[in-house]
Design an enzyme around this catalytic site. Structure first.
Site, short mmCIF file in Angstrom:
data_model
loop_
_atom_site.label_atom_id
_atom_site.label_comp_id
_atom_site.label_asym_id
_atom_site.label_seq_id
_atom_site.Cartn_x
_atom_site.Cartn_y
_atom_site.Cartn_z
N ASP A 19 31.50 39.73 46.55
CA ASP A 19 32.64 40.06 45.70
C ASP A 19 33.85 40.21 46.62
OD1 ASP A 19 34.34 40.69 43.65
OD2 ASP A 19 33.06 42.21 42.75
C1 BGC Z 1 35.88 41.21 40.78
C2 BGC Z 1 35.11 39.92 40.62
C3 BGC Z 1 36.07 38.77 40.66
C4 BGC Z 1 36.84 38.80 41.95
C5 BGC Z 1 37.83 37.67 42.10
C6 BGC Z 1 36.81 41.18 41.98
O1 BGC Z 1 37.69 42.25 41.94
O2 BGC Z 1 34.98 42.28 40.89
O3 BGC Z 1 34.41 39.93 39.43
O4 BGC Z 1 35.38 37.56 40.52
O5 BGC Z 1 37.57 40.01 42.02
O6 BGC Z 1 38.91 37.83 41.28
#
Ligand code: BGC
Length: 748
Positions: free
Chosen positions: A287
């Site tokens: 993530d």
């Molecule tokens: C989120 C993810 C997301 C990523 C990219 C993170 O803050 O938890 O679900 O895909 O950002 O935007």
């Protein structure tokens, strides 16, 4: 043809084209096939593994490293100049044009493609993921994924960051709307179909957030404590089923720690379970800023760092040079990424930008919304409304004159024209702004009841709303609960004093219907005072049309709750959500990424309810609920009969469902199993379902073969699933608390 595709992948980068052709000619003979001088890995008759292995052999160390990380994301720490070629999505991995490997362009796409407004594009908003799960419709889930993938490709992306499947252990989690409810079998099967639909369009699919990122509060610091059996049978099972059904090419590891280690450097999760036990062949992507090390994460099984290059670029190179990360381990990460690109077709069939099919998107979004709206209450058959009998309707609250609310955070889809409740051109979605989509319930109701007097009151003054309601034949109150990534709900009450509004309107008009636009369950102190309740979730681009069609009976509701609606927070396994101490958050300060990367001090959340997630908790604890898991009404009625269970190598089950009303409908027929006492399980679990379409008076026999996995428990000592011999009781019906058929058999 392969050469054409190879050249195609270079089209976006004409400067390197000449260099690439030259370098292609310089490739060693082993890497070329025949007279076309196309690289051997462009032979699509080879397996993805064979093709990946051929590429890896040709790569320099720097090329390998370049595949292991993104190029940064504005506001989240360092951004490399290479990010200039990003398509505007959350992640961008440079391609290796010399070898014909295209860039990976990633976009968030939970209920539609993110950031289209900022990029001058357009995306459809589907009903949110929880709504999708409420349809219990596997075909709808496949279409859900296919639509997202078509729009991703049209917008220049080849990888999706959707597929949220964390179990709703904590319904106040601000991302509940991005997930698929509280049951691992339902959630796993539905996310699997979404992924299948996406990958069939040649997009890299991704399932997230692995694992146990079940609350947003302090997500970068929290340490989740849970025993192995409980995690394997609940949260992890949803991922296991989703991956088994779809072969999704990527898994995103989550921010939190699990039993001491960050999920993105957790060997048990990434290697022992995901890669070994489940035989996952794809790659693990962190993530955004969930990577905390190079050598430890690499050894644990993290293949790719996003969004930047804090650990998996120079630091990784040094770790490889010093032997801390063995070459074979590095190659395996690279192999997994390349293999996933070949397997999902993004190399053989690269994306091409085109105009998004807006009308086609509306059609799919509306159809899925119609299948996902749950009818929770319908006293005296208040619904459907009969156009010829209703002369006046009071539409109240929820900005229902202009739109319907949507879910926020990285899932947010940009509404065309901006936030519908703002003046045109003023409603650019900001992080965690409450965004209404331009789908107006007021207009949709007027369109279906053209001869009725339909008036609107914003509901900000309950007395004025009640006065309007008093004058109307029917009052329809639209109520919302907004939620988003990066926050949890304080409680499950409707915000902004909407409970008071509903109670006052209901007191003024006995024909009051409440339409809920919520991402999580809500409490309803007024439930007994209103005659109808519809749960419309975050209903997407065409939510209003779908709601109106359900209200007027053009659609017979068929959805069922994928999550329990408790009576109060006091009944939850954890009445109080654990909040992080100050040191475990960053409060969005500048350079917060440095603190996050270094690791914030952990605080503890202990999931001691273990196996008892959702309805399993309420069943075991004998707590009455407001609306149970699997519950949803219809405008017709169904009868269940003739259950027969045949044990054997696989358990077979047949029963009959009859539509006893006078309207066609679809019934989600649910099958639960109570395991033998000695298994030590909660009272029952969902083991299958079938959505049965029935004309008025029609009867059908449903046949099912049950998956042994769904009947098994996880034996930690043997590290294996095990069917416990003994008496199993199968229960069949239309909701987890209405199961008229029952038969016990002995399984060996
Ligand atoms: C989120 C993810 C997301 C990523 C990219 C993170 O803050 O938890 O679900 O895909 O950002 O935007």
């Amino acid at each position: 043809m392969n050469l054409r595709l190879y050249l195609h992948s270079l089209r976006t980068n004409p400067v390197s084209l000449g260099i690439a052709i030259l370098s292609l000619a310089l490739l060693p003979a082993s890497a070329q096939t025949g007279s076309e001088h196309k690289p051997a890995w462009m032979n699509s008759r080879l397996s993805p593994d064979e093709r990946a292995a051929l590429v890896v052999k040709e790569m320099t160390l720097d090329e390998k490293i370049s595949l292991l990380h993104g190029t940064g994301m504005a506001k989240l720490g360092p951004v490399s100049p290479l990010a200039a070629k990003s398509n505007g999505g959350a992640g961008y991995v440079v391609g290796i044009s010399r070898l014909g490997i295209p860039a990976i362009q990633m976009s968030d796409a939970a209920y539609g493609v993110r950031n289209s407004g900022e990029n001058g594009r357009y995306s459809t908003a589907l009903p949110d993921d929880l709504a999708g799960a409420a349809s219990w419709d596997l075909d709808a889930a496949y279409e859900y994924g296919a639509l997202i993938a078509r729009e991703l490709r049209a917008q220049g992306y080849n990888m999706s960051l959707g597929g949220g499947v964390n179990l709703a252990r904590e319904p106040r989690n601000g991302r509940t709307f991005e997930y698929m409810g509280e049951d691992p079998v339902l959630a796993g099967k539905m996310v699997g179909q979404v992924m299948k639909g996406e990958q069939a369009q040649h997009v890299i699919g991704d399932i997230k957030h692995y694992a146990l990122n079940d609350q947003e509060s302090g997500r970068n610091a929290v340490n989740v404590n849970i025993d192995k059996r409980s995690m394997r049978e609940s949260d992890l099972l949803a991922f296991e089923i989703g991956l088994r059904e779809s072969n999704a090419a990527a898994v995103m590891c989550s921010y939190n720690r699990v039993n001491g280690d960050y999920a993105c450097e957790n060997k048990y999760l990434l290697t022992d379970v995901l890669k070994k036990d489940w035989n996952f062949k794809g790659f693990v992507v962190s993530d955004w800023q969930a990577t905390h090390s190079a050598a430890k994460a690499s050894a644990a099984g993290l293949d790719h760092e996003e969004p930047g290059e804090i650990f998996y670029a120079d630091a990784m190179k040094k770790a490889v040079a010093s032997g801390k990360v063995p070459r074979a381990e590095l190659d395996e990460h690279v192999h997994r990424i390349l293999r996933s690109m070949f397997a999902s077709g993004v190399i053989d069939d690269p994306q091409e930008k085109s105009v998004v099919d807006v009308e086609g998107g509306f059609e799919v979004a509306q159809k899925i919304a119609e299948q996902s709206i749950v009818l929770l209450r319908n006293e005296h058959s208040q619904l459907p409304l009969e156009v010829s009998k209703v002369a006046s309707i009071a539409v109240i609250g929820g900005h229902a004159d202009v739109g319907m609310i949507s879910g926020g955070g990285s899932a947010q889809v940009d509404p065309p024209g901006g936030n519908a409740i703002m003046p045109p051109g003023k409603g650019k979605p900001a992080w965690q702004a409450h965004i209404w989509f331009p789908t107006s319930p007021l207009k949709a109701i007027r369109a279906l009841a053209p001869h009725a007097n339909v008036q609107y009151d914003p509901g900000t003054d309950p007395a004025s709303a009640a006065a309007l309601a008093k004058t109307a034949d029917v009052a329809v109150v639209f109520a919302y609960q907004w939620e988003s990534e990066g926050m949890d709900l304080d409680n499950l009450s409707l915000p902004d004093r909407q409970d008071d509004l509903i109670a006052k309107v209901a007191a003024a008009n006995p024909h009051t219907i409440v339409v809920l636009e919520t991402g999580s369950p809500v409490t309803m102190p007024w439930a007994d005072q209103v005659s109808g309740i519809l749960e419309a979730w975050y209903a997407g681009s065409r939510g209003a049309e779908a709601v109106a069609r359900v209200l007027f009976g053009e659609v017979n509701p068929s959805a069922k709750l994928p999550i329990t609606f408790p009576k109060s927070e006091a009944d939850l396994p954890h009445p109080i959500l654990v909040k992080p101490p100050d040191a475990s958050t960053t409060h969005g300060e500048p350079d917060a990424w440095k603190k996050i990367a270094a690791g914030l001090p952990p605080f503890q959340v202990t999931y001691d309810e273990g196996l008892k997630v959702g309805y399993k908790w309420y069943d075991a604890e004998r707590k009455p609920v407001l609306f149970p898991f699997g519950y949803g009404l219809s405008y017709t009625s169904y009868n269940y009969s003739d259950l027969k269970v045949t044990p054997g190598k696989a358990v077979h089950l047949t029963f009959r469902v009859t539509n006893t009303g006078n309207r066609a409908g679809s019934e989600v027929a649910e099958v639960y199993a109570a395991l033998p006492e000695s298994a030590g399980e909660p009272p029952k679990r969902l083991v299958g379902w079938s959505k049965v379409k029935l004309n008025a008076g029609e009867s059908k026999e449903v046949k099912m073969e049950l998956d042994a996995l769904y009947l098994s428990i996880f034996n930690v000592e043997r590290n294996a699933w095990q069917l416990v011999p003994g008496d199993y009781t199968f229960l069949v019906g239309g909701s987890s608390q209405s199961l008229p058929l029952k038969e016990s058999v002995n399984l060996k």
